[in-house]
Design a protein around this motif. Structure first.
Motif, PDB file in Angstrom:
ATOM      1  N   VAL A 259       0.868  -1.222   0.238  1.00  0.00           N
ATOM      2  CA  VAL A 259      -0.014   0.077   0.026  1.00  0.00           C
ATOM      3  C   VAL A 259       0.908   1.106  -0.004  1.00  0.00           C
ATOM      4  O   VAL A 259       1.614   1.725   1.178  1.00  0.00           O
ATOM      5  CB  VAL A 259      -0.757  -0.099   1.251  1.00  0.00           C
ATOM      6  CG1 VAL A 259      -1.800   1.220   1.187  1.00  0.00           C
ATOM      7  CG2 VAL A 259      -1.615  -1.288   1.458  1.00  0.00           C
ATOM      8  N   GLN A 260       0.946   1.775  -1.208  1.00  0.00           N
ATOM      9  CA  GLN A 260       1.940   2.937  -1.335  1.00  0.00           C
ATOM     10  C   GLN A 260       1.523   4.183  -0.801  1.00  0.00           C
ATOM     11  O   GLN A 260       2.344   5.079   0.045  1.00  0.00           O
ATOM     12  CB  GLN A 260       2.472   3.163  -2.705  1.00  0.00           C
ATOM     13  CG  GLN A 260       3.345   2.190  -3.331  1.00  0.00           C
ATOM     14  CD  GLN A 260       3.926   2.637  -4.521  1.00  0.00           C
ATOM     15  OE1 GLN A 260       3.410   3.387  -5.336  1.00  0.00           O
ATOM     16  NE2 GLN A 260       4.897   1.933  -5.053  1.00  0.00           N
ATOM     17  N   ASP A 261       0.274   4.649  -0.962  1.00  0.00           N
ATOM     18  CA  ASP A 261      -0.433   5.769  -0.549  1.00  0.00           C
ATOM     19  C   ASP A 261      -1.620   5.291   0.142  1.00  0.00           C
ATOM     20  O   ASP A 261      -2.715   5.327  -0.443  1.00  0.00           O
ATOM     21  CB  ASP A 261      -0.614   6.694  -1.696  1.00  0.00           C
ATOM     22  CG  ASP A 261       0.629   7.321  -2.667  1.00  0.00           C
ATOM     23  OD1 ASP A 261       1.763   7.555  -1.717  1.00  0.00           O
ATOM     24  OD2 ASP A 261       0.669   7.277  -3.802  1.00  0.00           O
ATOM     25  N   PRO A 262      -1.580   5.224   1.477  1.00  0.00           N
ATOM     26  CA  PRO A 262      -2.586   4.793   2.394  1.00  0.00           C
ATOM     27  C   PRO A 262      -3.866   5.766   2.041  1.00  0.00           C
ATOM     28  O   PRO A 262      -3.592   6.989   2.313  1.00  0.00           O
ATOM     29  CB  PRO A 262      -2.244   4.576   3.625  1.00  0.00           C
ATOM     30  CG  PRO A 262      -0.795   4.431   3.549  1.00  0.00           C
ATOM     31  CD  PRO A 262      -0.198   5.262   2.355  1.00  0.00           C
ATOM     32  N   ALA A 263      -4.890   5.253   1.993  1.00  0.00           N
ATOM     33  CA  ALA A 263      -6.034   5.904   1.887  1.00  0.00           C
ATOM     34  C   ALA A 263      -6.909   5.879   3.245  1.00  0.00           C
ATOM     35  O   ALA A 263      -8.127   6.600   3.531  1.00  0.00           O
ATOM     36  CB  ALA A 263      -7.169   5.505   0.802  1.00  0.00           C
ATOM     37  N   SER A 264      -6.449   5.056   4.257  1.00  0.00           N
ATOM     38  CA  SER A 264      -7.233   4.774   5.410  1.00  0.00           C
ATOM     39  C   SER A 264      -6.382   4.393   6.553  1.00  0.00           C
ATOM     40  O   SER A 264      -5.129   3.916   6.363  1.00  0.00           O
ATOM     41  CB  SER A 264      -8.003   3.668   5.203  1.00  0.00           C
ATOM     42  OG  SER A 264      -7.493   2.416   5.080  1.00  0.00           O
ATOM     43  N   ALA A 265      -6.746   4.196   7.837  1.00  0.00           N
ATOM     44  CA  ALA A 265      -6.013   3.710   8.861  1.00  0.00           C
ATOM     45  C   ALA A 265      -5.651   2.301   8.574  1.00  0.00           C
ATOM     46  O   ALA A 265      -4.627   1.668   8.999  1.00  0.00           O
ATOM     47  CB  ALA A 265      -6.911   3.940   9.953  1.00  0.00           C
ATOM     48  N   LEU A 266      -6.180   1.471   7.851  1.00  0.00           N
ATOM     49  CA  LEU A 266      -5.888   0.110   7.413  1.00  0.00           C
ATOM     50  C   LEU A 266      -4.566   0.105   6.734  1.00  0.00           C
ATOM     51  O   LEU A 266      -3.894  -0.769   6.918  1.00  0.00           O
ATOM     52  CB  LEU A 266      -7.128  -0.668   6.840  1.00  0.00           C
ATOM     53  CG  LEU A 266      -6.663  -2.115   6.302  1.00  0.00           C
ATOM     54  CD1 LEU A 266      -8.005  -2.980   6.379  1.00  0.00           C
ATOM     55  CD2 LEU A 266      -6.098  -2.512   5.274  1.00  0.00           C
ATOM     56  N   GLY A 267      -4.515   1.029   5.709  1.00  0.00           N
ATOM     57  CA  GLY A 267      -3.527   1.005   4.704  1.00  0.00           C
ATOM     58  C   GLY A 267      -1.986   1.509   5.811  1.00  0.00           C
ATOM     59  O   GLY A 267      -1.212   0.965   5.607  1.00  0.00           O
ATOM     60  N   GLU A 268      -2.469   2.403   6.603  1.00  0.00           N
ATOM     61  CA  GLU A 268      -1.315   2.820   7.524  1.00  0.00           C
ATOM     62  C   GLU A 268      -0.833   1.712   8.465  1.00  0.00           C
ATOM     63  O   GLU A 268       0.334   1.544   8.604  1.00  0.00           O
ATOM     64  CB  GLU A 268      -1.771   3.931   8.363  1.00  0.00           C
ATOM     65  CG  GLU A 268      -1.848   5.399   7.636  1.00  0.00           C
ATOM     66  CD  GLU A 268      -2.804   6.505   8.321  1.00  0.00           C
ATOM     67  OE1 GLU A 268      -2.870   6.471   9.665  1.00  0.00           O
ATOM     68  OE2 GLU A 268      -2.954   7.426   7.621  1.00  0.00           O
ATOM     69  N   HIS A 269      -1.922   0.897   8.748  1.00  0.00           N
ATOM     70  CA  HIS A 269      -1.550  -0.207   9.755  1.00  0.00           C
ATOM     71  C   HIS A 269      -0.811  -1.169   9.043  1.00  0.00           C
ATOM     72  O   HIS A 269       0.148  -1.905   9.594  1.00  0.00           O
ATOM     73  CB  HIS A 269      -2.775  -0.872  10.208  1.00  0.00           C
ATOM     74  CG  HIS A 269      -2.725  -2.145  11.077  1.00  0.00           C
ATOM     75  ND1 HIS A 269      -2.314  -2.139  12.427  1.00  0.00           N
ATOM     76  CD2 HIS A 269      -2.963  -3.758  10.680  1.00  0.00           C
ATOM     77  CE1 HIS A 269      -2.328  -3.160  12.766  1.00  0.00           C
ATOM     78  NE2 HIS A 269      -2.705  -4.232  11.655  1.00  0.00           N
ATOM     79  N   VAL A 270      -1.210  -1.536   7.671  1.00  0.00           N
ATOM     80  CA  VAL A 270      -0.349  -2.258   6.822  1.00  0.00           C
ATOM     81  C   VAL A 270       1.123  -1.924   6.960  1.00  0.00           C
ATOM     82  O   VAL A 270       2.155  -2.658   6.925  1.00  0.00           O
ATOM     83  CB  VAL A 270      -1.080  -2.619   5.578  1.00  0.00           C
ATOM     84  CG1 VAL A 270      -0.067  -3.273   4.482  1.00  0.00           C
ATOM     85  CG2 VAL A 270      -2.240  -3.439   5.690  1.00  0.00           C
ATOM     86  N   ASN A 271       1.298  -0.761   6.605  1.00  0.00           N
ATOM     87  CA  ASN A 271       2.864  -0.171   6.471  1.00  0.00           C
ATOM     88  C   ASN A 271       3.517  -0.214   7.771  1.00  0.00           C
ATOM     89  O   ASN A 271       4.432  -0.391   7.896  1.00  0.00           O
ATOM     90  CB  ASN A 271       2.707   1.215   5.890  1.00  0.00           C
ATOM     91  CG  ASN A 271       2.331   1.245   4.289  1.00  0.00           C
ATOM     92  OD1 ASN A 271       2.512   0.098   3.807  1.00  0.00           O
ATOM     93  ND2 ASN A 271       1.938   2.309   4.025  1.00  0.00           N
ATOM     94  N   ASP A 272       2.708   0.229   8.843  1.00  0.00           N
ATOM     95  CA  ASP A 272       3.364   0.139  10.186  1.00  0.00           C
ATOM     96  C   ASP A 272       3.823  -1.315  10.615  1.00  0.00           C
ATOM     97  O   ASP A 272       4.632  -1.460  11.274  1.00  0.00           O
ATOM     98  CB  ASP A 272       2.515   0.581  11.492  1.00  0.00           C
ATOM     99  CG  ASP A 272       2.135   2.140  11.170  1.00  0.00           C
ATOM    100  OD1 ASP A 272       2.494   2.820  10.384  1.00  0.00           O
ATOM    101  OD2 ASP A 272       1.200   2.538  11.873  1.00  0.00           O
TER     102      ASP A 272
END
Length: 177
Positions: free
Chosen positions: A89-102
């Motif tokens: 997920v290069q540019d997270p659109a949500s907290a889920l995307g941020e969670h994946v990157n974290d």
């Protein structure tokens, strides 16, 4: 898995005129097809999905893996689909995307153990099973004892099929903040 694809599908070959080839065509399993937005290929199998079908299957796979709980909102689902298609997920659109990157170090690993691998595998498996039901090779049954659905083979005295177990990603599950 290939990235989203738009446009008309390639032409499918019709049955050959030679008897032997016609029999081979009849014995060949069909490919799952609900649209042309996403394409999954494995060996000779080519499964195509419309956007809604693919998104629903991705969300269902993530639930089955214990990575998400309830229904996702549209931006969370967008990030989950992007993860499944692109492997990140290069540019997270949500907290889920941020969670994946974290949590990336815990989600990635050997190819057969990564979250992306299992999301793709379960999307493919669900479409494969649906196609086998459509073609009459499998029937869906409800088990009262476990209160769950399963699959049986009608041509083998309704012998149940065993699906390989999937890992649980609950240790790094996404939960809304």
């Amino acid at each position: 898995m290939q990235t989203p694809r738009r446009g008309p599908a390639g032409a499918r070959p019709g049955p050959a005129s030679v008897g032997r080839q016609t029999m081979m065509e009849q014995n060949r399993r069909g490919n799952y097809d609900s649209g042309q937005d996403y394409v999954l290929e494995y060996g000779e199998l080519r499964f195509t999905f419309n956007e809604n079908d693919f998104s629903e299957r991705v969300e269902q796979a993530a639930r089955k893996l214990g990575f998400v709980g309830g229904e996702l909102d549209p931006t969370e689902l967008e990030d989950l689909v992007n993860l499944t298609v692109n492997g990140e997920v290069q540019d997270p659109a949500s907290a889920l995307g941020e969670h994946v990157n974290d949590c990336w170090p815990e989600l990635v690993g050997p190819a057969d153990r990564s979250l992306v691998h299992w999301l793709r595998r379960l999307v493919f498996r669900s479409a494969w099973l649906d196609q086998r039901v459509k073609e009459g090779e499998l029937d869906v049954v409800f088990d009262d004892a476990t209160r769950s659905f399963g699959y049986v083979q009608p041509e083998r005295d309704r012998e149940p099929i065993e699906l390989s177990p999937e890992p649980n990603w609950g240790r790094v599950a996404y939960t809304r903040r």
